[in-house]
Motif scaffolding. Structure first.
Motif, short mmCIF file in Angstrom:
data_model
loop_
_atom_site.label_atom_id
_atom_site.label_comp_id
_atom_site.label_asym_id
_atom_site.label_seq_id
_atom_site.Cartn_x
_atom_site.Cartn_y
_atom_site.Cartn_z
N ASP A 199 1.62 1.30 3.48
CA ASP A 199 2.94 0.87 3.02
C ASP A 199 3.52 1.92 2.07
N ARG A 200 4.83 1.94 1.97
CA ARG A 200 5.55 2.95 1.17
C ARG A 200 5.02 3.06 -0.25
N ASP A 201 4.68 1.93 -0.87
CA ASP A 201 4.20 1.96 -2.26
C ASP A 201 2.82 2.58 -2.40
N ALA A 202 2.15 2.85 -1.29
CA ALA A 202 0.81 3.46 -1.32
C ALA A 202 0.81 4.87 -0.71
N ALA A 252 1.00 7.86 -2.06
CA ALA A 252 0.09 8.80 -2.73
C ALA A 252 -1.35 8.56 -2.28
N LYS A 253 -1.74 7.30 -2.14
CA LYS A 253 -3.09 6.99 -1.66
C LYS A 253 -3.27 7.43 -0.21
N ALA A 254 -2.21 7.34 0.59
CA ALA A 254 -2.29 7.79 1.98
C ALA A 254 -2.62 9.28 2.04
N GLU A 256 -3.09 13.11 9.80
CA GLU A 256 -1.71 13.25 9.32
C GLU A 256 -1.33 11.97 8.60
N VAL A 257 -0.24 12.05 7.86
CA VAL A 257 0.29 10.90 7.12
C VAL A 257 1.67 10.59 7.67
#
Length: 105
Positions: free
Chosen positions: A63-66, A68-70, A84-85
């Motif tokens: 999800d967009r809020d994660a 950085a974790k992606a 890839e992300v």
């Protein structure tokens, strides 16, 4: 269940995995790629051998809020496989098949 399993929830049979946060999103992408649910936003070490053995490529689509974790997860996995992300604007479980195909094919 989140964070307590040593094996990820996997739905589909493609050699490309899409790592997502929840089982519903994994099922949503399974007609296009294999959905793999982290059941959260962290990559347990026990999932890495599973991903390495089953998939040629992993697309991290949290999800967009994660976001950085992606990127952190992608960096962990790139030593083992092509990664890839995909930065998402909405949760994949709300997408239909054509929308998922446009994202991942």
């Amino acid at each position: 269940m989140y964070g307590s399993k040593s094996y990820p929830f996997i739905c589909g049979d493609s050699d490309t995995a899409v790592l997502v946060e929840d089982c519903a999103s994994a099922c949503a992408v399974s007609e296009v790629c294999t959905g793999v649910s982290l059941m959260g936003t962290s990559l347990p070490d026990s999932y890495i051998p599973v991903l390495k053995d089953k998939f040629k490529k992993v697309i991290v689509a949290l999800d967009r809020d994660a976001t950085a974790k992606a990127f952190d997860i992608s960096n962990q996995l790139r030593y083992y496989m092509d990664t890839e992300v995909k930065i998402l604007e909405d949760d994949l479980k709300y997408f239909d098949k054509p929308q998922i195909e446009r994202l991942f094919q």
